[in-house]
Design an enzyme around this catalytic site. Structure first.
Site, PDB file in Angstrom:
ATOM      1  N   ASP A  90      37.103  38.453  29.470  1.00  0.00           N
ATOM      2  CA  ASP A  90      36.637  37.311  29.711  1.00  0.00           C
ATOM      3  C   ASP A  90      35.416  36.884  30.681  1.00  0.00           C
ATOM      4  OD1 ASP A  90      36.614  34.427  29.770  1.00  0.00           O
ATOM      5  OD2 ASP A  90      38.520  34.203  30.666  1.00  0.00           O
ATOM      6  N   TYR A 136      46.703  36.589  30.670  1.00  0.00           N
ATOM      7  CA  TYR A 136      46.965  35.026  30.058  1.00  0.00           C
ATOM      8  C   TYR A 136      47.882  34.871  29.478  1.00  0.00           C
ATOM      9  CZ  TYR A 136      41.967  34.971  31.385  1.00  0.00           C
ATOM     10  OH  TYR A 136      40.572  35.123  31.933  1.00  0.00           O
ATOM     11  N   LYS A 141      40.809  49.243  35.400  1.00  0.00           N
ATOM     12  CA  LYS A 141      41.082  49.348  36.759  1.00  0.00           C
ATOM     13  C   LYS A 141      42.084  50.440  37.159  1.00  0.00           C
ATOM     14  CE  LYS A 141      39.935  48.053  41.025  1.00  0.00           C
ATOM     15  NZ  LYS A 141      38.739  48.631  41.645  1.00  0.00           N
ATOM     16  N   ASP A 182      34.939  47.025  38.190  1.00  0.00           N
ATOM     17  CA  ASP A 182      34.055  46.683  39.505  1.00  0.00           C
ATOM     18  C   ASP A 182      32.713  47.375  39.214  1.00  0.00           C
ATOM     19  OD1 ASP A 182      35.797  48.734  39.683  1.00  0.00           O
ATOM     20  OD2 ASP A 182      36.100  48.519  41.976  1.00  0.00           O
ATOM     21  N   ASP A 239      30.936  36.611  30.068  1.00  0.00           N
ATOM     22  CA  ASP A 239      30.041  35.552  30.886  1.00  0.00           C
ATOM     23  C   ASP A 239      28.936  36.335  31.583  1.00  0.00           C
ATOM     24  OD1 ASP A 239      31.728  33.717  29.781  1.00  0.00           O
ATOM     25  OD2 ASP A 239      31.726  32.510  31.713  1.00  0.00           O
TER      26      ASP A 239
END
Ligand code: NAD
Length: 377
Positions: A248, A147, A192, A224, A252
Site C-alpha cells: 500500500d 489489514y 522486514k 525501509d 503510493d
C-alpha cells in the site's frame, strides 16, 4: 456473436464517479460490447443503506465478469467507527471476491519525464538500457496481513496484528513470478525480516517458490531500504512482491515518481472462474475530496484500470492495447490534467472530461464485427 461482457461498476465517492465516468465512456467507445451493472459501496452506500458494503452489492459483484471501482471514503464519514467506515467496503469487497494479488504497474511514460520529481541522472541509474525511465510492477498481497488481522483496544492501548499463512504467501508469490516471466524476469521480495516473524516466513516460502521459477532472478530487500531505493534508482526494479501494508505504502511512493497518483491503474486478481481470474480493477488513488466536483481529477488511472480489465478478465488484448495507446496519444498531443502539468508551453492543461474526450478521440472506430449479443443484465 459473442455475449456482452458484464461489468459491475462501483463509482464510489469523491472523484470516483468522475474518473469512472471517463473509463466507462472509453469502454463504450470501443463498441457496444459491455453491460454495466451500477452498484453502491462506501460512503454512498452508508448514506443509502447504513452499510458500507450492502450484501446485494457483493452478490452482484461476484456475479459479474469483472468489477470496476472508483474510490470510496471522505471527510463526511471520518467520524464513524472502523467497522462502519466507507473503507470497510474495500476490505470486504476484496476478501469477498477473493482477489489476493494486487498488481500495481508503475511506469514512467516518456511524455511525463518532466513531471517526475527525480533528476534525469537518478532515473538513468540502474536502467537496463541507460534511458531515463523505469517500469516496475508492485504485487501487493491484498486479503491478509495487518489489514485483516485482529485489532482492538485494551484500556489506553490499541493493537493491530499481522498474520500470514504459507498458502497466502505462496499464491501471491506465484502471481508475482508469473508476472516476472512476462517481464524482465527479476523479482524482489520486500519485507522486514530483520524484525518481523511474518517476514521471515515470507522469505522461507519465497525460497521454495523460487525453485519452481529458475528463469527468474530472486532478491530480498528490507522495506525501509526499498523505500529509499525507489527514489535513488527506481529502474533497478522489475517486479516487487510484498505484504498488504508495505505494498500500500510503496505503491503510493512509486506513483508519485510516475508524475501523479492519478496515473496509476491496478488489477486485483483471484483464483480463476470460467478460465479467467476474478478481477477487481481500480485506480490506486483515493476519493480525493479536495478535487471532487472540480473537473480537475486525472481520469487516466481509471481508464488504464479499464484496460487491465480488458486484458486480464476478458482476454481482449487488442482492445486493452488500443486504450493504452490512446492514453499515450493524448499525452503525446500535450494534454495534461493539472496534476501532471509541468508548466512547459507545449502542454495544454485540461479537465477530467476533456482528458477523457481526448483519449476517446484517439481510439479507432469500433469494428462492425465487434458487436455482441443481447445485454445480460
Ligand atoms: P487520495 O489518493 O484521495 O489523495 C491524495 C492526494 O492525491 C490528494 O492531494 C489528491 O488531490 C491527489 N489525487 C488523488 N487522486 C487524484 C487524481 N485522480 N488526479 C489528481 N490528483 C489526485 O488519498 P487521501 O487524501 O489519503 O484519502 C482521501 C479519501 O480516500 C480517504 O477517505 C481515504 O480513506 C480514501 N481512500 C480510498 C481508497 C480507495 O477507495 N481505494 C484509497 C486510498 C484512500
Amino acid at each position: 456473436m459473442s455475449e456482452k461482457k458484464k461489468i459491475a461498476l462501483i463509482a464510489g465517492d469523491g472523484i470516483g464517479p468522475e474518473v469512472t465516468g471517463e473509463a466507462v465512456a472509453a469502454l463504450e467507445a470501443l463498441g457496444d460490447r459491455f453491460v454495466f451493472v451500477r452498484l453502491t459501496a462506501g460512503g454512498a452506500a452508508i448514506d443509502a443503506t447504513g452499510c458500507p458494503l450492502p450484501p446485494d452489492t457483493l452478490a452482484a459483484a461476484r456475479e459479474a465478469g469483472a468489477v470496476l471501482l472508483g474510490a470510496v471514503g471522505g471527510p463526511r464519514w471520518d467520524g464513524l467507527p472502523g467497522h462502519s467506515r466507507p473503507e470497510r467496503a474495500l476490505l470486504e469487497l476484496r476478501s469477498g471476491l477473493g482477489v489476493f494479488a494486487n498488481l500495481r504497474p508503475a511506469c514512467l511514460m516518456p511524455q511525463l519525464v518532466g513531471s517526475c520529481p527525480l533528476r534525469e541522472a537518478v532515473l538513468k541509474a540502474g536502467s537496463p538500457d541507460g534511458a531515463a525511465r523505469f517500469d516496475l510492477l508492485i504485487v501487493r498481497e491484498l486479503t491478509g496481513g495487518l489489514y485483516f488481522g485482529e485489532q482492538g483496544r485494551r484500556g489506553d492501548a490499541a493493537f493491530d496484528t499481522e498474520s500470514y499463512s504459507r498458502r497466502e504467501i505462496e499464491r501471491v508469490l506465484r502471481a508475482g513470478y508469473d508476472a516476472a516471466l512476462r517481464r524482465r524476469r527479476k523479482l524482489c521480495v520486500v519485507d522486514k525480516a530483520n524484525v518481523l516473524e511474518t517476514s521471515r516466513l515470507w522469505r522461507e516460502v519465497a525460497g521454495t517458490v523460487a525453485r519452481a521459477y529458475p528463469a527468474v532472478e530472486t532478491s530480498f530487500m528490507y522495506v525501509d531500504n526499498c523505500a529509499m531505493q525507489l527514489i535513488r534508482a527506481p529502474a533497478q526494479f522489475d517486479v516487487i512482491v510484498t505484504s498488504n501494508l508495505f505494498g500500500d505504502i510503496l505503491s503510493d511512493e512509486a506513483s508519485a515518481l510516475t508524475g501523479s497518483i492519478g496515473m496509476l491503474p491496478s488489477a486485483s486478481l483471484g483464483a480463476c472462474k470460467d478460465g479467467r481470474p476474478v478481477g477487481l480493477y481500480e485506480p490506486i488513488h483515493g476519493s480525493a475530496p479536495d478535487l471532487a466536483g472540480t473537473n480537475r481529477a486525472n481520469p487516466l488511472g481509471a481508464i488504464l484500470s479499464a484496460a487491465l480489465m480488458l486484458r486480464y478478465s476478458f482476454g481482449m488484448e487488442t482492445e486493452a492495447a488500443r486504450l493504452e495507446a490512446a492514453v499515450a496519444s493524448a499525452l503525446d498531443a500535450g494534454l495534461r490534467t493539472p496534476d501532471i502539468a509541468s508548466g512547459v508551453p507545449a502542454e495544454k492543461v485540461v479537465g477530467t472530461k476533456e482528458m477523457g474526450a481526448a483519449v476517446r478521440s484517439f481510439l479507432p472506430p469500433p469494428s462492425p464485427t465487434a458487436s455482441a449479443g443481447p445485454p445480460v443484465a
